[in-house]
Structure formats: structure tokens, C-alpha cells
Design a protein around this motif. Structure first.
Motif, PDB file in Angstrom:
ATOM      1  N   GLN A 187       1.372  -1.182   0.192  1.00 18.72           N
ATOM      2  CA  GLN A 187       0.002  -0.045   0.359  1.00 18.72           C
ATOM      3  C   GLN A 187       0.822   1.323   0.248  1.00 18.72           C
ATOM      4  N   PRO A 188       0.957   1.885  -0.745  1.00 19.42           N
ATOM      5  CA  PRO A 188       1.193   2.869  -0.998  1.00 19.42           C
ATOM      6  C   PRO A 188       1.264   4.473   0.663  1.00 19.42           C
ATOM      7  N   GLU A 189       1.977   4.753   0.832  1.00 21.53           N
ATOM      8  CA  GLU A 189       1.411   5.806   2.049  1.00 21.53           C
ATOM      9  C   GLU A 189       0.272   6.409   1.640  1.00 21.53           C
ATOM     10  N   ASP A 190      -0.421   7.029   0.745  1.00 25.72           N
ATOM     11  CA  ASP A 190      -1.500   7.826   0.583  1.00 25.72           C
ATOM     12  C   ASP A 190      -2.507   7.199   0.408  1.00 25.72           C
ATOM     13  N   LYS A 191      -2.751   5.896   0.919  1.00 26.14           N
ATOM     14  CA  LYS A 191      -3.825   4.734   0.798  1.00 26.14           C
ATOM     15  C   LYS A 191      -3.816   3.372   1.759  1.00 26.14           C
ATOM     16  N   VAL A 192      -3.191   3.489   3.082  1.00 27.00           N
ATOM     17  CA  VAL A 192      -2.736   3.304   3.810  1.00 27.00           C
ATOM     18  C   VAL A 192      -4.166   2.728   4.690  1.00 27.00           C
ATOM     19  N   ILE A 193      -4.843   1.421   4.611  1.00 26.82           N
ATOM     20  CA  ILE A 193      -6.432   1.535   5.094  1.00 26.82           C
ATOM     21  C   ILE A 193      -6.335   0.824   6.627  1.00 26.82           C
ATOM     22  N   ASP A 194      -6.432   1.990   6.961  1.00 25.55           N
ATOM     23  CA  ASP A 194      -6.284   2.117   8.860  1.00 25.55           C
ATOM     24  C   ASP A 194      -7.352   0.993   9.425  1.00 25.55           C
ATOM     25  N   ILE A 195      -6.786   0.841  10.418  1.00 29.82           N
ATOM     26  CA  ILE A 195      -8.065  -0.367  11.191  1.00 29.82           C
ATOM     27  C   ILE A 195      -8.453   0.447  12.274  1.00 29.82           C
ATOM     28  N   LYS A 196      -9.216   1.718  12.605  1.00 26.88           N
ATOM     29  CA  LYS A 196      -9.423   2.229  14.488  1.00 26.88           C
ATOM     30  C   LYS A 196     -10.802   1.467  14.830  1.00 26.88           C
ATOM     31  N   PRO A 197     -10.396   1.651  15.899  1.00 29.05           N
ATOM     32  CA  PRO A 197     -11.085   1.091  16.986  1.00 29.05           C
ATOM     33  C   PRO A 197     -12.847   1.309  17.054  1.00 29.05           C
ATOM     34  N   GLU A 198     -13.124  -0.406  17.555  1.00 30.48           N
ATOM     35  CA  GLU A 198     -14.816  -1.004  17.536  1.00 30.48           C
ATOM     36  C   GLU A 198     -15.284   0.305  15.634  1.00 30.48           C
ATOM     37  N   THR A 199     -14.343   0.134  14.712  1.00 29.11           N
ATOM     38  CA  THR A 199     -15.198   0.888  13.576  1.00 29.11           C
ATOM     39  C   THR A 199     -14.767  -0.322  11.872  1.00 29.11           C
ATOM     40  N   TYR A 200     -15.506  -0.361  11.394  1.00 28.99           N
ATOM     41  CA  TYR A 200     -15.930  -0.994   9.749  1.00 28.99           C
ATOM     42  C   TYR A 200     -14.631  -1.479   9.032  1.00 28.99           C
TER      43      TYR A 200
END
Length: 254
Positions: A117-130
Motif C-alpha cells: 500500500q502506498p503511504e497515501d492509501k494505507v487502510i486504517d483499522i480504527k477502534p470499534e470501526t468497520y
């Protein structure tokens, strides 16, 4: 309760231990004092362990996902494209991010295609989030055709995060639009045939590994000159080359 800092639980544990110790020491029976010391030590240890466990629960990532894979031909290009859709949820209270997506073809060669993943398209896994993402892979490997030939074949999707966690899921890709193009193409002028492979490219006899089959093809030449570079054959030769090519293809990629 899990949102409390670790220091809160440590202080609470110490206070509870102090109350137990004081209670036993104030008893008139001096024989209870050793019991007080042991009770204090065990109570403190248990309380600290429990408190640290409770505090740590707020710092984990508990991620699970489902995935769909669609495979199809690229228009006006040599190659294939695999589109991956991922739907997940983080049940934990901490965060992470997906840095790499891998496709494991699950064949004898253990072929793996990786997408960083390029830096500007990193997929975040946030707390209690889809988590909802869709990515496309341009792939030149023949391995993808095996999913069209065997509709029950599974592919493994692996997600690698910045924290070093790896999440895997087996999926059955949809390759309905990826039928191999192999076949025989007649030349009406010469009466000869050209053998085409899964991409529609020419298959020459040199592509065949089985020497016995090659010798059989030569024996069917009926006096016509035939070399490894030849690309047109009579129908009997062409059918034999195509059948052997398919067989060797399946043995290598299925």
C-alpha cells in the motif's frame, strides 16, 4: 471499566490488600497474623494480575474480515486483473493499519502476488470501526486460469499490518469471465491450423515438454517440413499439440 488507566487498578489493588492486612492484624489471636501476611501477598498478586489484564484489554486489535475476489481479462492488454473487496470490523479498542495485501494462489508452486500500500492509501483499522476496501491487482501469471478451470479452487487472502499482525481468509474467486482462449484456428488458404494458448497466443511445438508427443507430431507430418519454430500444422498434428499443451498446463498450474 476497561478504559481506566493501569495506575488506577494498581492503586485499587494496593488499597484492597491494605484493608485485608489491617483486618487480620487487628484480630486478637496472634496466630492469625501469619495468615494475614500470606493473605496480603496472595491478594496483592491476584489483584495486580487481574488489574493488568483488565487494563490491557483496551489496547488490543480484534479484527476479522470477509473478502470477495473477481478475476477478469484486461481490455486491450496482456494480463489479468483481480479485484479484491474486503469488509471487516475491529472489535478491539486499539488501532492498526494494513500495509500489504497478498494473494496466495494455493498451487504447487506456492505463487504469491503482493500489493504494497502506498503511504497515501494505507487502510486504517480504527477502534470499534468497520473497514471497507477495494483494490485491484494487474497479474500476468497463468495461475489465475486455474480458478476458471476449477470453480471449487480456493485462494488465500492475507493482510499484513504495521504491527506485524497477519490476517488470512480463504475465498473462492469468481473467474466466470476468464475462460481460456485456447483452441485451433484454421487457415483456409493453406488448409493448416494454428494452435492458440489460454491468452490466444500461438503455441509452437517447442512449447511442448513431452518428447514422445513431439516425435508423434513429426510422424504425422506426411512429408511436410516441420521444425521447432513451425506454427502451422495439419489438423491431426494441431489437435495432438493442443491436447498435450492443455495437459501440461493443468499439471503445472492446477
Amino acid at each position: 471499566m476497561n478504559n481506566k488507566p493501569t495506575s488506577y487498578w494498581v492503586v485499587l489493588s494496593a488499597f484492597i490488600s491494605f484493608l485485608f492486612t489491617t483486618y487480620f492484624w487487628l484480630l486478637s489471636d496472634k496466630g492469625a497474623q501469619p495468615v494475614a501476611e500470606w493473605a496480603s501477598a496472595i491478594g496483592t498478586l491476584a489483584a495486580v494480575v487481574v488489574s493488568l489484564y483488565l487494563a490491557s484489554q483496551g489496547k488490543v486489535v480484534s479484527f476479522d474480515f470477509e473478502a470477495d475476489v473477481e478475476i477478469y481479462n484486461l481490455q486491450d492488454q496482456v494480463g489479468k486483473q483481480a479485484e479484491i473487496s474486503i469488509y471487516g470490523f475491529n472489535y478491539g479498542k486499539s488501532s492498526d493499519a494494513i500495509r500489504e495485501v497478498k494473494l496466495h494462489m494455493n498451487n504447487g508452486k506456492q505463487t504469491v502476488v503482493s500489493l504494497i500500500q502506498p503511504e497515501d492509501k494505507v487502510i486504517d483499522i480504527k477502534p470499534e470501526t468497520y473497514v471497507n476496501m477495494k483494490r485491484k491487482f494487474n497479474i500476468l501469471q497463468k495461475d489465475l486460469y486455474s480458478f476458471a478451470l476449477d470453480r471449487d479452487k480456493m485462494m488465500t487472502i492475507e493482510l499484513v499490518t504495521f504491527r506485524g499482525r497477519k490476517y488470512k481468509k480463504e475465498v473462492r474467486p469468481n473467474a466466470s469471465g476468464l475462460e481460456p482462449l485456447w483452441g485451433l484456428q484454421p487457415d483456409h488458404k493453406s488448409g493448416q491450423f494454428t494452435v492458440r494458448n489460454e491468452n490466444g497466443s500461438v503455441v509452437r511445438m517447442s512449447r511442448i515438454k513431452n518428447e514422445a508427443v513431439k516425435e508423434k507430431v513429426r510422424s504425422l507430418a506426411h512429408g511436410n517440413e516441420l521444425t521447432e519454430a513451425s506454427y502451422q500444422y495439419n489438423e491431426e498434428q494441431a489437435e495432438l499439440i493442443l491436447a498435450e499443451y492443455k495437459k501440461e498446463f493443468r499439471e503445472e498450474y492446477m
